[in-house]
Design a protein around this motif. Structure first.
Motif, PDB file in Angstrom:
ATOM      1  N   ARG A   6       0.743  -1.193   0.102  1.00 40.45           N
ATOM      2  CA  ARG A   6      -0.163   0.092   0.090  1.00 40.45           C
ATOM      3  C   ARG A   6       0.897   1.282   0.058  1.00 40.45           C
ATOM      4  NH1 ARG A   6      -4.551  -0.162   4.593  1.00 40.45           N
ATOM      5  NH2 ARG A   6      -5.046  -1.755   3.034  1.00 40.45           N
ATOM      6  N   PRO A   7       1.971   1.524   0.709  1.00 42.33           N
ATOM      7  CA  PRO A   7       2.812   2.537   0.759  1.00 42.33           C
ATOM      8  C   PRO A   7       3.618   2.839  -0.778  1.00 42.33           C
ATOM      9  CG  PRO A   7       3.389   1.380   2.767  1.00 42.33           C
ATOM     10  CD  PRO A   7       2.423   0.500   1.766  1.00 42.33           C
ATOM     11  N   LEU A   8       3.475   1.749  -1.262  1.00 47.30           N
ATOM     12  CA  LEU A   8       4.062   2.007  -2.786  1.00 47.30           C
ATOM     13  C   LEU A   8       3.053   2.404  -3.732  1.00 47.30           C
ATOM     14  CD1 LEU A   8       5.967  -1.358  -3.292  1.00 47.30           C
ATOM     15  CD2 LEU A   8       6.828   0.828  -2.342  1.00 47.30           C
ATOM     16  N   LEU A   9       1.848   2.625  -3.494  1.00 45.99           N
ATOM     17  CA  LEU A   9       0.584   3.154  -4.215  1.00 45.99           C
ATOM     18  C   LEU A   9       0.395   4.526  -3.781  1.00 45.99           C
ATOM     19  CD1 LEU A   9      -1.540   0.046  -4.361  1.00 45.99           C
ATOM     20  CD2 LEU A   9       0.374   0.574  -5.858  1.00 45.99           C
ATOM     21  N   ARG A  10       0.794   5.168  -2.912  1.00 50.96           N
ATOM     22  CA  ARG A  10       0.729   6.455  -2.370  1.00 50.96           C
ATOM     23  C   ARG A  10       1.598   7.491  -2.959  1.00 50.96           C
ATOM     24  NH1 ARG A  10       0.851   5.045   4.152  1.00 50.96           N
ATOM     25  NH2 ARG A  10      -1.035   3.668   4.238  1.00 50.96           N
ATOM     26  N   GLY A  11       0.954   8.465  -3.416  1.00 55.28           N
ATOM     27  CA  GLY A  11       1.552   9.631  -4.133  1.00 55.28           C
ATOM     28  C   GLY A  11       2.467  10.170  -3.311  1.00 55.28           C
ATOM     29  N   SER A  12       2.228  10.396  -1.964  1.00 52.05           N
ATOM     30  CA  SER A  12       3.083  11.097  -1.204  1.00 52.05           C
ATOM     31  C   SER A  12       4.511  10.312  -1.034  1.00 52.05           C
ATOM     32  CB  SER A  12       2.519  10.943   0.550  1.00 52.05           C
ATOM     33  OG  SER A  12       2.457   9.464   0.910  1.00 52.05           O
ATOM     34  N   THR A  13       4.538   9.097  -1.314  1.00 57.89           N
ATOM     35  CA  THR A  13       5.833   8.560  -1.347  1.00 57.89           C
ATOM     36  C   THR A  13       6.794   9.045  -2.494  1.00 57.89           C
ATOM     37  OG1 THR A  13       4.973   6.203  -0.449  1.00 57.89           O
ATOM     38  CG2 THR A  13       7.194   6.152  -1.704  1.00 57.89           C
ATOM     39  N   TYR A  14       5.959   9.171  -3.596  1.00 53.71           N
ATOM     40  CA  TYR A  14       6.844   9.928  -4.814  1.00 53.71           C
ATOM     41  C   TYR A  14       7.014  11.025  -4.616  1.00 53.71           C
ATOM     42  CZ  TYR A  14       5.748   4.963  -6.020  1.00 53.71           C
ATOM     43  OH  TYR A  14       5.623   3.756  -6.059  1.00 53.71           O
ATOM     44  N   TRP A  15       6.183  11.915  -4.034  1.00 56.48           N
ATOM     45  CA  TRP A  15       6.302  13.444  -3.820  1.00 56.48           C
ATOM     46  C   TRP A  15       7.641  13.585  -2.669  1.00 56.48           C
ATOM     47  CZ3 TRP A  15       4.953  17.322  -6.544  1.00 56.48           C
ATOM     48  CH2 TRP A  15       3.759  17.355  -6.988  1.00 56.48           C
ATOM     49  N   GLY A  16       8.013  12.552  -1.701  1.00 59.39           N
ATOM     50  CA  GLY A  16       8.941  12.513  -1.032  1.00 59.39           C
ATOM     51  C   GLY A  16      10.317  12.316  -1.738  1.00 59.39           C
ATOM     52  N   ALA A  17      10.327  11.213  -2.804  1.00 59.10           N
ATOM     53  CA  ALA A  17      11.481  11.205  -3.546  1.00 59.10           C
ATOM     54  C   ALA A  17      11.564  12.252  -4.205  1.00 59.10           C
ATOM     55  CB  ALA A  17      11.046   9.797  -4.147  1.00 59.10           C
ATOM     56  N   LEU A  18      10.778  12.920  -4.988  1.00 62.85           N
ATOM     57  CA  LEU A  18      10.830  14.014  -5.874  1.00 62.85           C
ATOM     58  C   LEU A  18      11.489  14.941  -4.964  1.00 62.85           C
ATOM     59  CD1 LEU A  18      10.602  15.228  -8.721  1.00 62.85           C
ATOM     60  CD2 LEU A  18       8.265  15.979  -8.154  1.00 62.85           C
ATOM     61  N   PHE A  19      11.090  15.295  -3.685  1.00 64.51           N
ATOM     62  CA  PHE A  19      11.665  16.406  -3.007  1.00 64.51           C
ATOM     63  C   PHE A  19      13.183  16.042  -2.836  1.00 64.51           C
ATOM     64  CE2 PHE A  19      12.234  17.740   1.527  1.00 64.51           C
ATOM     65  CZ  PHE A  19      12.568  19.364   1.422  1.00 64.51           C
ATOM     66  N   ALA A  20      13.528  14.702  -2.619  1.00 63.27           N
ATOM     67  CA  ALA A  20      14.992  14.476  -2.284  1.00 63.27           C
ATOM     68  C   ALA A  20      15.710  14.617  -3.577  1.00 63.27           C
ATOM     69  CB  ALA A  20      15.170  13.108  -1.984  1.00 63.27           C
ATOM     70  N   TYR A  21      15.098  14.246  -4.744  1.00 63.07           N
ATOM     71  CA  TYR A  21      15.936  14.475  -5.934  1.00 63.07           C
ATOM     72  C   TYR A  21      15.957  16.068  -6.511  1.00 63.07           C
ATOM     73  CZ  TYR A  21      14.632   9.769  -6.365  1.00 63.07           C
ATOM     74  OH  TYR A  21      14.375   8.222  -6.077  1.00 63.07           O
ATOM     75  N   GLY A  22      15.042  16.832  -5.820  1.00 57.92           N
ATOM     76  CA  GLY A  22      15.035  18.142  -6.166  1.00 57.92           C
ATOM     77  C   GLY A  22      16.256  18.825  -5.408  1.00 57.92           C
ATOM     78  N   GLY A  23      16.528  18.294  -4.208  1.00 61.20           N
ATOM     79  CA  GLY A  23      17.692  19.042  -3.318  1.00 61.20           C
ATOM     80  C   GLY A  23      18.897  18.431  -3.850  1.00 61.20           C
ATOM     81  N   ALA A  24      18.925  17.311  -4.488  1.00 59.35           N
ATOM     82  CA  ALA A  24      20.123  16.827  -5.187  1.00 59.35           C
ATOM     83  C   ALA A  24      20.580  17.957  -6.436  1.00 59.35           C
ATOM     84  CB  ALA A  24      20.089  15.655  -5.552  1.00 59.35           C
TER      85      ALA A  24
END
Length: 424
Positions: A6-24
């Motif tokens: 279920r966590p893999l289907l949540r949009g918040s998971t990928y928003w958080g990853a996008l936030f990390a990639y944006g910091g890079a």
């Protein structure tokens, strides 16, 4: 099984990853500046130059994290992208263990100041590692099925190559790569959330300052409640008596009736100012100047009582001009509440008010009769019964002493003694 994915289907998971990639990606403009020392040290080996670039780059990222604005921006972004409940940073947190008495240094310890740079470095490192690995896994997931990229399709990374094969094995491997990319996004997001709570959340000094701020807010609301009770209660009592006087004098003495009505208008206007101010403060709206009453406003208070038909005999001694701030405002409210109780529950006869300002203390006395006939029935003034308890609480906060009770067979006395030195 469903709960696990279920966590893999949540949009918040990928928003958080996008936030990390944006910091890079946001750290890329610092690389040219980080490469300058390595370029100046051209005689060093490639490994030493690479390490120097990473070191200078980390230092530049940490310096940016020291700015107070950076912390505010990062907290806002973490709340938005990671869904972490972070409070706004305290502008000037107290040093942990120091009292909140206005003299404590508004500084933070060195460890607390390094929390934001450490978060920023972790954010960038996780962003770079997560971005490279997830992109690699995603590309592998696309290239492995031979039916998509052809039988000769393959992938080569740092001398290591992987060629696609047809059949169900390639499809299985592709799905595993895509699943691992999603799991990696979930791991990056959860790690950032864990770090955000510990590095962007309030430190011990900030928690102390937030608790002190909440305590001050509660004390201010309690003070406003006392102010509203005293002001509105006094105004309604006086206006009721003045209205009764105006009704009786309307035909016999129209001038006196008009004077009573004017007094009602003035007192209610003053109470409306107090009400507007208190409601504005409770709603956290911008309000005008505080309608603070002090000992200087006692003549106006006595005049309103006289218009209500009361006989007030004030006896003021000492230098009242030196009584200022909290003490003067509190003394006015105490006298106002005492006079209001005298109007509500007292009988006909003079109300003696004594105010003695000494260098060490301020003494207040209100004495009124408790027997005899009244022009207006005291039952016309329903009360909450919190008048004396509110007075006692106010006096206690000022470290004063209070006595209230019968004074002889037919009098009631309210006596308050306040120390001259109280926080303004």
């Amino acid at each position: 099984m469903l709960r696990g994915i279920r966590p893999l289907l949540r949009g918040s998971t990928y928003w958080g990853a996008l936030f990390a990639y944006g910091g890079a990606l946001a750290s890329l403009p610092l690389l040219p500046f980080a490469a300058l020392p390595a370029m100046a040290w051209s005689s060093a080996s490639a490994g030493v130059q690479f390490a120097l670039v990473l070191l200078v780059w980390s230092v530049l990222i940490g310096v940016i994290g020291l700015a107070r604005t950076t912390r505010r921006v990062l907290i806002a972004c973490a709340r938005r992208m990671l869904g972490v409940p972070l409070p706004d940073p305290v502008s000037q947190p107290l040093r942990a263990g120091s009292p909140d008495d206005g003299t404590a240094p508004s500084t933070v310890s060195g460890a607390d100041r390094l929390r934001t740079p450490l978060w920023l470095l972790s954010h960038v490192v996780l962003g770079w590692l997560g971005a490279q690995l997830s992109v690699l896994l995603f590309v592998m997931g696309l290239l492995l099925p031979g039916g998509w990229a052809g039988a000769e399709a393959g992938l080569s990374v740092n001398g290591w190559s992987l060629h696609a094969e047809s059949g169900w094995q390639s499809w299985t491997a592709a799905l595993c790569c895509l699943l691992l990319a999603a799991v990696l996004c979930l791991a990056v997001t959860h790690t950032l959330r864990w770090l955000a709570l510990r590095l962007l959340g309030p430190s011990s000094a900030e928690r102390l300052a937030l608790a002190a701020e909440r305590e001050r807010g509660l004390a201010e609301r309690n003070r406003l409640a006392h102010e509203l009770h005293d002001s509105i209660g006094h105004t309604l009592t006086a206006a009721t008596i003045q209205a009764a006087v105006a009704g009786e004098m309307l035909c016999a003495d129209p001038a006196a009736a008009r004077a009573a009505l004017r007094s009602i208008e003035e007192s209610t206007r003053s109470a409306l100012e107090d009400l507007d101010y208190v409601l504005g403060m409770l709603r956290e709206e911008k309000t005008g100047a505080t309608p603070a009453r002090s000992l200087a406003d006692l003549p106006e208070l006595f005049d309103r009582l006289r218009h209500a038909g009361a006989v007030v005999e004030p006896e003021l001694s000492g230098d009242h001009a030196q009584v200022r701030g909290t003490l003067s405002r509190a003394a006015y409210r105490i006298l106002q509440e005492g006079l209001t109780n005298a109007l509500r529950h007292g009988a006909d006869g003079p109300i003696r008010v004594t105010v003695t300002a000494a260098p060490e203390s301020l003494e207040l006395d209100v004495v009124n009769r408790t027997a005899g006939e009244r022009a207006v029935s005291p039952h016309a003034f329903p009360t909450s019964g919190h008048g004396l308890s509110g007075l006692m609480e106010r006096v206690r906060l000022l470290h004063g002493e209070m006595e209230a009770g019968p004074d002889g067979p037919d009098h009631w006395r309210l006596a308050v003694r306040l120390p001259a030195r109280v926080p303004a």
